[in-house]
Motif scaffolding. Structure first.
Motif: not given
Length: 106
Positions: A13-21, A26-28, A32-42
Protein backbone atom coordinates in the motif's frame (compact mmCIF):
# COMPACT_ATOMS: atom_id res chain seq x y z
CA UNK A 1 13.52 -17.22 25.02
CA UNK A 2 11.68 -17.51 21.81
CA UNK A 3 13.92 -18.00 18.75
CA UNK A 4 11.38 -17.10 16.07
CA UNK A 5 12.66 -15.11 13.15
CA UNK A 6 10.70 -12.01 12.35
CA UNK A 7 10.63 -11.12 8.71
CA UNK A 8 9.79 -7.60 7.64
CA UNK A 9 7.80 -7.32 4.47
CA UNK A 10 7.03 -3.89 3.09
CA UNK A 11 3.33 -3.34 2.66
CA UNK A 12 2.38 -2.81 -0.97
CA UNK A 13 0.00 0.00 0.00
CA UNK A 14 2.79 2.42 0.84
CA UNK A 15 4.60 4.31 -1.86
CA UNK A 16 8.27 4.00 -2.50
CA UNK A 17 10.40 6.96 -1.50
CA UNK A 18 10.68 8.15 -5.11
CA UNK A 19 6.92 7.88 -5.75
CA UNK A 20 6.20 9.59 -2.43
CA UNK A 21 8.43 12.54 -3.41
CA UNK A 22 6.72 12.79 -6.82
CA UNK A 23 3.24 12.72 -5.31
CA UNK A 24 4.28 15.22 -2.63
CA UNK A 25 5.72 17.60 -5.23
CA UNK A 26 2.55 17.39 -7.32
CA UNK A 27 0.45 18.08 -4.21
CA UNK A 28 2.54 21.11 -3.26
CA UNK A 29 2.35 22.44 -6.83
CA UNK A 30 -1.44 21.98 -6.84
CA UNK A 31 -1.63 24.02 -3.62
CA UNK A 32 0.78 26.69 -4.84
CA UNK A 33 -1.18 27.53 -8.00
CA UNK A 34 -4.32 28.86 -6.20
CA UNK A 35 -2.19 30.64 -3.61
CA UNK A 36 -0.21 32.37 -6.36
CA UNK A 37 -3.41 33.32 -8.17
CA UNK A 38 -4.97 34.69 -4.99
CA UNK A 39 -1.81 36.68 -4.16
CA UNK A 40 -1.78 38.18 -7.66
CA UNK A 41 -5.46 39.19 -7.41
CA UNK A 42 -4.92 40.70 -3.96
CA UNK A 43 -1.92 42.67 -5.16
CA UNK A 44 -3.89 44.03 -8.14
CA UNK A 45 -6.75 45.00 -5.84
CA UNK A 46 -4.39 46.84 -3.50
CA UNK A 47 -2.87 48.71 -6.45
CA UNK A 48 -6.37 49.72 -7.57
CA UNK A 49 -7.25 50.96 -4.08
CA UNK A 50 -4.05 53.02 -3.88
CA UNK A 51 -4.67 54.56 -7.33
CA UNK A 52 -8.30 55.31 -6.44
CA UNK A 53 -7.24 56.95 -3.15
CA UNK A 54 -4.66 59.09 -4.91
CA UNK A 55 -7.28 60.19 -7.43
CA UNK A 56 -9.75 61.11 -4.69
CA UNK A 57 -7.11 63.09 -2.80
CA UNK A 58 -6.20 64.90 -6.01
CA UNK A 59 -9.85 65.72 -6.72
CA UNK A 60 -10.30 66.89 -3.15
CA UNK A 61 -7.27 69.18 -3.31
CA UNK A 62 -8.56 70.77 -6.55
CA UNK A 63 -12.14 71.25 -5.30
CA UNK A 64 -13.36 74.72 -4.34
CA UNK A 65 -15.60 73.38 -1.57
CA UNK A 66 -13.78 70.84 0.56
CA UNK A 67 -16.11 70.52 3.56
CA UNK A 68 -19.82 69.74 3.49
CA UNK A 69 -20.93 72.56 5.78
CA UNK A 70 -19.44 75.11 3.34
CA UNK A 71 -21.26 73.59 0.36
CA UNK A 72 -23.88 76.02 -1.02
CA UNK A 73 -26.29 73.19 -1.82
CA UNK A 74 -26.15 71.92 1.77
CA UNK A 75 -26.61 75.45 3.12
CA UNK A 76 -29.65 75.90 0.85
CA UNK A 77 -31.11 72.58 2.07
CA UNK A 78 -30.90 73.65 5.70
CA UNK A 79 -32.36 77.13 5.00
CA UNK A 80 -35.31 75.91 2.95
CA UNK A 81 -36.16 72.49 4.30
CA UNK A 82 -33.91 70.69 6.78
CA UNK A 83 -34.06 73.09 9.67
CA UNK A 84 -30.74 73.16 11.47
CA UNK A 85 -27.68 70.93 11.33
CA UNK A 86 -27.93 68.03 13.79
CA UNK A 87 -31.63 68.84 14.25
CA UNK A 88 -34.40 66.27 14.49
CA UNK A 89 -35.72 66.77 10.95
CA UNK A 90 -32.30 66.59 9.30
CA UNK A 91 -31.46 63.51 11.36
CA UNK A 92 -34.62 61.73 10.22
CA UNK A 93 -34.09 62.64 6.57
CA UNK A 94 -30.35 62.23 6.15
CA UNK A 95 -29.46 59.28 8.38
CA UNK A 96 -30.16 55.63 7.73
CA UNK A 97 -31.30 53.12 10.29
CA UNK A 98 -30.20 49.50 10.44
CA UNK A 99 -32.87 46.82 10.44
CA UNK A 100 -31.91 43.25 11.34
CA UNK A 101 -33.78 41.30 8.66
CA UNK A 102 -33.14 37.96 10.33
CA UNK A 103 -35.59 38.90 13.12
CA UNK A 104 -38.42 40.13 10.86
CA UNK A 105 -39.96 36.69 10.27
CA UNK A 106 -39.85 35.51 13.87
Amino acid sequence: MNKKKHLFAEDSFFLSRRKFMAVGAAFVAALAIPIGWFTCKLERRNEYIKARSQGLYKDDSLAKTRVSHANPAVEKYYKEFGGEPLGHMSHELLHTHFVDRTKLNS
